[in-house]
Enzyme design. Structure first.
Site, PDB file in Angstrom:
ATOM      1  N   ASP A 148     123.058  80.199  65.536  1.00 54.07           N
ATOM      2  CA  ASP A 148     124.093  81.193  65.233  1.00 54.07           C
ATOM      3  C   ASP A 148     124.150  82.203  66.376  1.00 54.07           C
ATOM      4  O   ASP A 148     123.120  82.664  66.876  1.00 54.07           O
ATOM      5  CB  ASP A 148     123.780  81.893  63.906  1.00 54.07           C
ATOM      6  CG  ASP A 148     124.977  82.651  63.367  1.00 54.07           C
ATOM      7  OD1 ASP A 148     125.483  82.269  62.296  1.00 54.07           O
ATOM      8  OD2 ASP A 148     125.416  83.617  64.020  1.00 54.07           O
ATOM      9  N   GLN A 158     132.698  84.255  53.715  1.00 56.25           N
ATOM     10  CA  GLN A 158     132.951  83.186  54.678  1.00 56.25           C
ATOM     11  C   GLN A 158     133.936  83.677  55.739  1.00 56.25           C
ATOM     12  O   GLN A 158     134.982  84.258  55.407  1.00 56.25           O
ATOM     13  CB  GLN A 158     133.512  81.949  53.968  1.00 56.25           C
ATOM     14  CG  GLN A 158     133.647  80.746  54.900  1.00 56.25           C
ATOM     15  CD  GLN A 158     134.094  79.476  54.172  1.00 56.25           C
ATOM     16  OE1 GLN A 158     134.478  79.518  52.999  1.00 56.25           O
ATOM     17  NE2 GLN A 158     134.051  78.361  54.872  1.00 56.25           N
ATOM     18  N   HIS A 210     129.548  75.205  56.379  1.00 57.03           N
ATOM     19  CA  HIS A 210     128.316  75.287  57.169  1.00 57.03           C
ATOM     20  C   HIS A 210     127.217  75.879  56.303  1.00 57.03           C
ATOM     21  O   HIS A 210     127.476  76.720  55.438  1.00 57.03           O
ATOM     22  CB  HIS A 210     128.508  76.134  58.435  1.00 57.03           C
ATOM     23  CG  HIS A 210     129.124  77.467  58.188  1.00 57.03           C
ATOM     24  ND1 HIS A 210     130.480  77.647  57.977  1.00 57.03           N
ATOM     25  CD2 HIS A 210     128.579  78.707  58.107  1.00 57.03           C
ATOM     26  CE1 HIS A 210     130.734  78.915  57.782  1.00 57.03           C
ATOM     27  NE2 HIS A 210     129.595  79.587  57.841  1.00 57.03           N
ATOM     28  N   HIS A 222     123.843  78.048  56.464  1.00 58.39           N
ATOM     29  CA  HIS A 222     122.979  78.921  57.254  1.00 58.39           C
ATOM     30  C   HIS A 222     121.526  78.540  56.938  1.00 58.39           C
ATOM     31  O   HIS A 222     121.129  78.525  55.759  1.00 58.39           O
ATOM     32  CB  HIS A 222     123.167  80.389  56.853  1.00 58.39           C
ATOM     33  CG  HIS A 222     124.521  80.959  57.159  1.00 58.39           C
ATOM     34  ND1 HIS A 222     124.765  81.780  58.237  1.00 58.39           N
ATOM     35  CD2 HIS A 222     125.711  80.849  56.503  1.00 58.39           C
ATOM     36  CE1 HIS A 222     126.050  82.149  58.239  1.00 58.39           C
ATOM     37  NE2 HIS A 222     126.637  81.607  57.193  1.00 58.39           N
TER      38      HIS A 222
HETATM   39  P1  AMP Z   1     130.180  82.666  57.572  1.00 61.11           P
HETATM   40  O1  AMP Z   1     130.344  84.148  57.430  1.00 61.11           O
HETATM   41  O2  AMP Z   1     129.302  82.052  56.514  1.00 61.11           O
HETATM   42  O3  AMP Z   1     131.506  81.945  57.729  1.00 61.11           O
HETATM   43  O4  AMP Z   1     129.362  82.453  58.896  1.00 61.11           O
HETATM   44  C1  AMP Z   1     129.929  82.243  60.148  1.00 61.11           C
HETATM   45  C2  AMP Z   1     128.820  82.351  61.129  1.00 61.11           C
HETATM   46  O5  AMP Z   1     129.259  81.760  62.348  1.00 61.11           O
HETATM   47  C3  AMP Z   1     128.392  83.775  61.459  1.00 61.11           C
HETATM   48  O6  AMP Z   1     127.007  83.945  61.158  1.00 61.11           O
HETATM   49  C4  AMP Z   1     128.669  83.921  62.958  1.00 61.11           C
HETATM   50  O7  AMP Z   1     127.719  84.687  63.632  1.00 61.11           O
HETATM   51  C5  AMP Z   1     128.658  82.467  63.397  1.00 61.11           C
HETATM   52  N1  AMP Z   1     129.428  82.175  64.600  1.00 61.11           N
HETATM   53  C6  AMP Z   1     130.690  82.594  64.892  1.00 61.11           C
HETATM   54  N2  AMP Z   1     131.089  82.089  66.081  1.00 61.11           N
HETATM   55  C7  AMP Z   1     130.056  81.351  66.554  1.00 61.11           C
HETATM   56  C8  AMP Z   1     129.844  80.585  67.753  1.00 61.11           C
HETATM   57  N3  AMP Z   1     130.785  80.491  68.710  1.00 61.11           N
HETATM   58  N4  AMP Z   1     128.654  79.962  67.909  1.00 61.11           N
HETATM   59  C9  AMP Z   1     127.694  80.071  66.963  1.00 61.11           C
HETATM   60  N5  AMP Z   1     127.833  80.763  65.815  1.00 61.11           N
HETATM   61  C10 AMP Z   1     128.992  81.398  65.603  1.00 61.11           C
END
Ligand code: AMP
Ligand code: ZN
Length: 135
Positions: free
Chosen positions: A29, A91, A97, A99
């Site tokens: 992440d 989200q 995805h 975590h």
């Molecule tokens: P969610 O809030 O469950 O949709 O989580 C999305 C996650 O994606 C967050 O923890 C972000 O930090 C992560 N994220 C966003 N863009 C990227 C990226 N380019 N590479 C890796 N993680 C990312």
């Protein structure tokens, strides 16, 4: 379709990938809550668990492998698995995805989950090297 995680899976957007198999890709992440915070993502575009699919089942082996990798290599004492489904639940990327969040003694418990370690984001390249080194 404009999807960040599909772009990462396709290799069009860089990510620090630590594991991949037939069904899943796992990468660090970009804004970790704790050291080694990883996202396990199905190769198939599915928005969330409310969309009918077998995606969550298909990525179970990758979740298990990544969980063990993080605990073994980072010395984590435990971990959280979390899926946010739809905006109201937090989200932000609408490609399913999981975590995988390694946990360490200095920030214990559920209340410590979202207390990001200020150092956690600054060492992503070193962590990536550690997690992808041949065992
Ligand atoms: P969610 O809030 O469950 O949709 O989580 C999305 C996650 O994606 C967050 O923890 C972000 O930090 C992560 N994220 C966003 N863009 C990227 C990226 N380019 N590479 C890796 N993680 C990312
Ligand atoms: Zn997608």
């Amino acid at each position: 379709m404009d999807c960040l995680f599909c772009a990462i899976i396709a290799g069009d957007v860089p990510a620090r990938q630590i594991h991949a198999d037939e069904h899943a890709v796992a990468f660090l992440d970009i804004a970790p809550w704790h050291r080694g915070h990883t996202l396990v993502v199905p190769r198939q575009h599915v928005a969330d668990v409310l969309e009918p699919s077998t995606a969550l089942i298909d990525i179970a082996p990758a979740i298990e492998t990544v969980s063990r990798l993080l605990v073994d290599r980072l010395g984590a004492e435990g971990l959280n698995l979390l899926v946010n489904n739809r905006a109201v639940a937090g989200q932000e990327v609408f490609h399913l995805h999981v975590h995988v969040v390694p946990r360490f003694g200095e920030h214990p418990g559920m209340r410590g989950l979202f207390a990001p370690d200020p150092a956690a984001g600054g060492e992503l390249d070193a962590l990536h090297a550690l997690l992808t080194a041949a065992s």
